[in-house]
Scaffold this motif. Structure first.
Motif, PDB file in Angstrom:
ATOM      1  N   ARG A 267       0.689  -0.974  -0.187  1.00 30.13           N
ATOM      2  CA  ARG A 267       0.067   0.129  -0.026  1.00 30.13           C
ATOM      3  C   ARG A 267       0.974   1.370   0.298  1.00 30.13           C
ATOM      4  NH1 ARG A 267       0.452   1.104   4.874  1.00 30.13           N
ATOM      5  NH2 ARG A 267       1.665   0.317   6.364  1.00 30.13           N
ATOM      6  N   GLU A 268       0.234   2.496  -0.425  1.00 30.67           N
ATOM      7  CA  GLU A 268       0.827   3.265  -0.317  1.00 30.67           C
ATOM      8  C   GLU A 268       1.046   3.795   1.588  1.00 30.67           C
ATOM      9  OE1 GLU A 268       2.250   6.274  -2.817  1.00 30.67           O
ATOM     10  OE2 GLU A 268       1.932   3.586  -3.499  1.00 30.67           O
ATOM     11  N   HIS A 269       2.710   4.207   1.982  1.00 29.05           N
ATOM     12  CA  HIS A 269       2.865   4.259   3.568  1.00 29.05           C
ATOM     13  C   HIS A 269       3.629   5.087   3.675  1.00 29.05           C
ATOM     14  CE1 HIS A 269       3.984   3.680   7.221  1.00 29.05           C
ATOM     15  NE2 HIS A 269       5.229   3.969   6.908  1.00 29.05           N
ATOM     16  N   THR A 270       2.650   6.487   4.059  1.00 29.19           N
ATOM     17  CA  THR A 270       3.509   7.685   4.873  1.00 29.19           C
ATOM     18  C   THR A 270       4.638   8.257   5.894  1.00 29.19           C
ATOM     19  OG1 THR A 270       1.823   8.854   3.429  1.00 29.19           O
ATOM     20  CG2 THR A 270       3.345   9.975   5.385  1.00 29.19           C
ATOM     21  N   PRO A 271       5.907   7.630   6.044  1.00 31.48           N
ATOM     22  CA  PRO A 271       6.219   7.094   7.394  1.00 31.48           C
ATOM     23  C   PRO A 271       6.721   8.424   7.750  1.00 31.48           C
ATOM     24  CG  PRO A 271       7.761   6.528   5.360  1.00 31.48           C
ATOM     25  CD  PRO A 271       7.127   7.692   4.659  1.00 31.48           C
ATOM     26  N   PHE A 279       4.892   6.432  -0.416  1.00 34.17           N
ATOM     27  CA  PHE A 279       5.461   5.372  -1.335  1.00 34.17           C
ATOM     28  C   PHE A 279       5.011   4.451  -1.179  1.00 34.17           C
ATOM     29  CE2 PHE A 279       7.785   1.892  -1.998  1.00 34.17           C
ATOM     30  CZ  PHE A 279       8.914   2.370  -3.598  1.00 34.17           C
ATOM     31  N   GLY A 280       4.797   3.565  -2.289  1.00 32.12           N
ATOM     32  CA  GLY A 280       3.486   2.355  -2.540  1.00 32.12           C
ATOM     33  C   GLY A 280       3.985   2.141  -3.871  1.00 32.12           C
ATOM     34  N   PRO A 281       2.927   1.101  -4.376  1.00 37.04           N
ATOM     35  CA  PRO A 281       2.370   0.598  -5.864  1.00 37.04           C
ATOM     36  C   PRO A 281       1.949   2.059  -6.423  1.00 37.04           C
ATOM     37  CG  PRO A 281       1.849  -0.908  -3.992  1.00 37.04           C
ATOM     38  CD  PRO A 281       2.502   0.477  -3.246  1.00 37.04           C
ATOM     39  N   THR A 282       1.218   2.434  -6.161  1.00 40.88           N
ATOM     40  CA  THR A 282       0.981   3.987  -6.948  1.00 40.88           C
ATOM     41  C   THR A 282       2.079   4.910  -6.953  1.00 40.88           C
ATOM     42  OG1 THR A 282      -1.261   3.375  -5.810  1.00 40.88           O
ATOM     43  CG2 THR A 282      -0.786   6.341  -7.035  1.00 40.88           C
ATOM     44  N   PRO A 309      -4.587   5.031  -9.532  1.00 39.61           N
ATOM     45  CA  PRO A 309      -6.270   4.970  -9.016  1.00 39.61           C
ATOM     46  C   PRO A 309      -6.088   6.961  -8.932  1.00 39.61           C
ATOM     47  CG  PRO A 309      -4.420   4.257  -7.602  1.00 39.61           C
ATOM     48  CD  PRO A 309      -4.187   3.451  -8.671  1.00 39.61           C
ATOM     49  N   PHE A 310      -6.676   6.950  -9.991  1.00 39.24           N
ATOM     50  CA  PHE A 310      -6.376   8.363  -9.259  1.00 39.24           C
ATOM     51  C   PHE A 310      -6.743   9.520  -8.616  1.00 39.24           C
ATOM     52  CE2 PHE A 310      -7.344  13.133 -10.874  1.00 39.24           C
ATOM     53  CZ  PHE A 310      -5.837  13.003 -11.598  1.00 39.24           C
ATOM     54  N   SER A 311      -8.660   8.828  -8.651  1.00 39.61           N
ATOM     55  CA  SER A 311      -8.912   9.551  -7.210  1.00 39.61           C
ATOM     56  C   SER A 311      -7.914   9.495  -5.846  1.00 39.61           C
ATOM     57  CB  SER A 311      -9.822   8.571  -7.357  1.00 39.61           C
ATOM     58  OG  SER A 311      -9.983   7.312  -6.938  1.00 39.61           O
ATOM     59  N   SER A 312      -7.307   8.765  -5.653  1.00 41.74           N
ATOM     60  CA  SER A 312      -7.164   8.239  -4.382  1.00 41.74           C
ATOM     61  C   SER A 312      -5.697   9.341  -4.092  1.00 41.74           C
ATOM     62  CB  SER A 312      -6.654   7.034  -4.195  1.00 41.74           C
ATOM     63  OG  SER A 312      -5.362   6.421  -5.087  1.00 41.74           O
ATOM     64  N   ARG A 320       0.844  13.391  -7.634  1.00 43.30           N
ATOM     65  CA  ARG A 320      -0.381  14.027  -8.844  1.00 43.30           C
ATOM     66  C   ARG A 320      -0.331  15.383 -10.023  1.00 43.30           C
ATOM     67  NH1 ARG A 320      -6.986  14.331  -7.868  1.00 43.30           N
ATOM     68  NH2 ARG A 320      -7.271  17.158  -7.710  1.00 43.30           N
ATOM     69  N   ASN A 321       0.330  16.006  -9.157  1.00 42.02           N
ATOM     70  CA  ASN A 321       0.548  17.064 -10.376  1.00 42.02           C
ATOM     71  C   ASN A 321       2.036  17.158 -10.978  1.00 42.02           C
ATOM     72  OD1 ASN A 321      -1.443  18.381  -8.453  1.00 42.02           O
ATOM     73  ND2 ASN A 321       0.204  20.211  -7.020  1.00 42.02           N
ATOM     74  N   ARG A 322       2.645  16.092 -10.833  1.00 42.07           N
ATOM     75  CA  ARG A 322       3.924  16.598 -11.595  1.00 42.07           C
ATOM     76  C   ARG A 322       3.645  15.137 -12.409  1.00 42.07           C
ATOM     77  NH1 ARG A 322       7.036  14.354 -14.987  1.00 42.07           N
ATOM     78  NH2 ARG A 322       9.057  15.406 -15.055  1.00 42.07           N
ATOM     79  N   HIS A 323       2.833  14.811 -12.612  1.00 38.79           N
ATOM     80  CA  HIS A 323       1.591  13.086 -12.930  1.00 38.79           C
ATOM     81  C   HIS A 323       0.878  13.833 -13.860  1.00 38.79           C
ATOM     82  CE1 HIS A 323       0.156   9.479 -14.139  1.00 38.79           C
ATOM     83  NE2 HIS A 323      -0.429   9.383 -13.729  1.00 38.79           N
ATOM     84  N   LEU A 324       0.449  14.577 -13.439  1.00 38.30           N
ATOM     85  CA  LEU A 324      -1.082  15.695 -14.554  1.00 38.30           C
ATOM     86  C   LEU A 324       0.369  16.277 -15.768  1.00 38.30           C
ATOM     87  CD1 LEU A 324      -3.707  16.290 -12.457  1.00 38.30           C
ATOM     88  CD2 LEU A 324      -3.355  14.352 -14.103  1.00 38.30           C
ATOM     89  N   LEU A 325       1.255  17.092 -14.830  1.00 41.09           N
ATOM     90  CA  LEU A 325       1.937  17.228 -16.839  1.00 41.09           C
ATOM     91  C   LEU A 325       2.606  16.312 -17.482  1.00 41.09           C
ATOM     92  CD1 LEU A 325       4.328  20.117 -14.237  1.00 41.09           C
ATOM     93  CD2 LEU A 325       2.271  20.103 -15.779  1.00 41.09           C
ATOM     94  N   ASP A 326       3.044  15.014 -16.410  1.00 38.19           N
ATOM     95  CA  ASP A 326       3.573  13.314 -18.116  1.00 38.19           C
ATOM     96  C   ASP A 326       2.184  14.184 -18.539  1.00 38.19           C
ATOM     97  OD1 ASP A 326       6.422  13.507 -17.072  1.00 38.19           O
ATOM     98  OD2 ASP A 326       5.144  12.396 -15.147  1.00 38.19           O
TER      99      ASP A 326
END
Length: 390
Positions: A267-271, A279-282, A309-312, A320-326
């Motif tokens: 899963r996505e984990h935020t230390p 960091f995680g699969p997404t 899973p964009f909505s998450s 997300r913002n950096r990905h949307l630029l791509d």
């Protein structure tokens, strides 16, 4: 890229027995641009152009560049952050006799209050609040190392975001000095690698990320989530540096190892609640799409984007913002200009202070504008947002 770098392109091309036309076909760079670079008529070239030429010539990108591709902040941005840079770079000020000394608990509480401003890209507020907070953290002495290290990490990240590279380096090196343990140091190095990437120092970014990834590699059978997230991010930096330096094999290997760390997490984990270390699969999928964009595979970017899973995802610049630029860049390259503009507008709606600082956004819009005979009112408005002269 300097005139000397254009000469390096010419020398390697000749050693490979290629004509300018043949190099153009192999790289996808126009013959006219190659000619201008080699003749010194064009003094600058984007790192993306260098990567295409290097890939065709079978050499690392920096073999052609020879120099970092550093572009500092614009004058108005530098003016806005002058007080922050001064607080980062000048020695601590001595307290006056009637000053109430700051406390570790007080500075820590203030830092927790301003952290959402970092994750929310609230640049205007941070430019006002940071100078005094940095000075208070400086005055804490050795007892405040942990608080100060975290604040300097964030300040360094912010300086990279706004292309103030020298101040960023100062902040991150100071944060590394104050790091309490290996994982805290690695979190700082993660941002330092990003700084090197933005400066175009691909070899330094790669070597630094490899060194720290090797040193922080955990035993998978008993690794903590924080250890997996830290190692995974360093592997993503290895991959990012390698793919930009025309080393596709190393990039793919590092990405596969990062994917293994993500699978182990599940899963996505935020230390420690640190948004910079999520960091995680997404996250791995986001970086795989970024790599596809770097290697000029827009169709792959769009296919990978469909599986995310964009909505998450929260609208942060770190994911997300950096990905949307791509995605916007991929839409331009595939001729879908309306959707490209829509992605830029979506980012602007979510992060109004972040988008104007992104040179990548200007490059995307410039390509869009150059391919259009006429511009809509929305395109002209976006040009004003990202600072693209028309």
């Amino acid at each position: 890229m300097s005139t000397a770098a254009g000469q390096r392109v010419k020398e390697v091309r000749k050693r490979r027995g290629l004509t300018q036309t043949e190099l153009a076909k192999a790289s996808g760079v126009s013959v006219s641009l190659i000619r201008k670079l080699e003749q010194g008529e064009r003094e600058t070239a984007r790192l993306e152009t260098l990567r295409k030429l290097a890939r065709a010539l079978r050499v690392p990108t920096m073999r052609l560049a020879g120099e970092p591709n550093e572009e500092d902040a614009a004058a108005d941005t530098a003016d806005r952050w002058s007080a922050v840079r001064e607080a980062l770079e000048r020695p601590p000020m001595a307290l006056e006799l009637d000053d109430e000394p700051p406390t570790v608990s007080g500075v820590g509480a203030a830092l927790r209050e301003v952290e959402p401003l970092f994750s929310g890209d609230r640049f205007a507020a941070l430019s006002v609040l940071l100078p005094s907070l940095l000075r208070d953290a400086d005055a804490l002495g050795s007892e405040g190392r942990s608080v100060r290290a975290r604040l300097l990490q964030l300040a360094g990240w912010l300086m990279v975001q706004t292309r103030q590279f020298k101040a960023a380096e100062t902040a991150l090196e100071r944060a590394l000095d104050d790091a309490a343990d290996r994982l805290e140091g690695a979190a700082t190095v993660n941002t330092l690698c990003w700084l090197r990437l933005r400066q175009g120092e691909l070899g330094k970014a790669y070597d630094l990320a490899v060194k720290w990834a090797d040193e922080t590699e955990p035993r998978m059978s008993r690794a903590t989530p924080a250890e997996l997230a830290t190692w995974g991010w360093l592997l993503l930096r290895v991959s990012a540096a390698a793919v930009r330096n025309a080393q596709p094999g190393e990039a793919e290997d590092a990405l596969k190892l990062a994917a293994a760390a993500a699978v182990a997490l599940g899963r996505e984990h935020t230390p420690d609640g640190d948004f910079l270390r999520t960091f995680g699969p997404t996250t791995v999928k986001l970086k795989a799409a970024e790599n596809a964009g770097v290697t000029d595979r827009p169709d792959m970017v769009l296919r990978l984007a469909e599986r995310i899973p964009f909505s998450s995802l929260k609208p942060t610049s770190n994911n997300r913002n950096r990905h949307l630029l791509d995605v916007a860049d991929a839409y331009v390259k595939t001729g879908n200009y309306a959707d490209a503009l829509g992605k830029l507008e979506q980012i602007h709606a979510d992060s109004r202070e972040w988008l104007p600082n992104q040179r990548y956004a200007r490059d995307i819009l410039r390509r869009l504008v150059n391919r259009r005979r006429t511009l809509t009112a929305e395109m002209r408005s976006m040009a004003d947002v990202v600072g693209l002269p028309l």
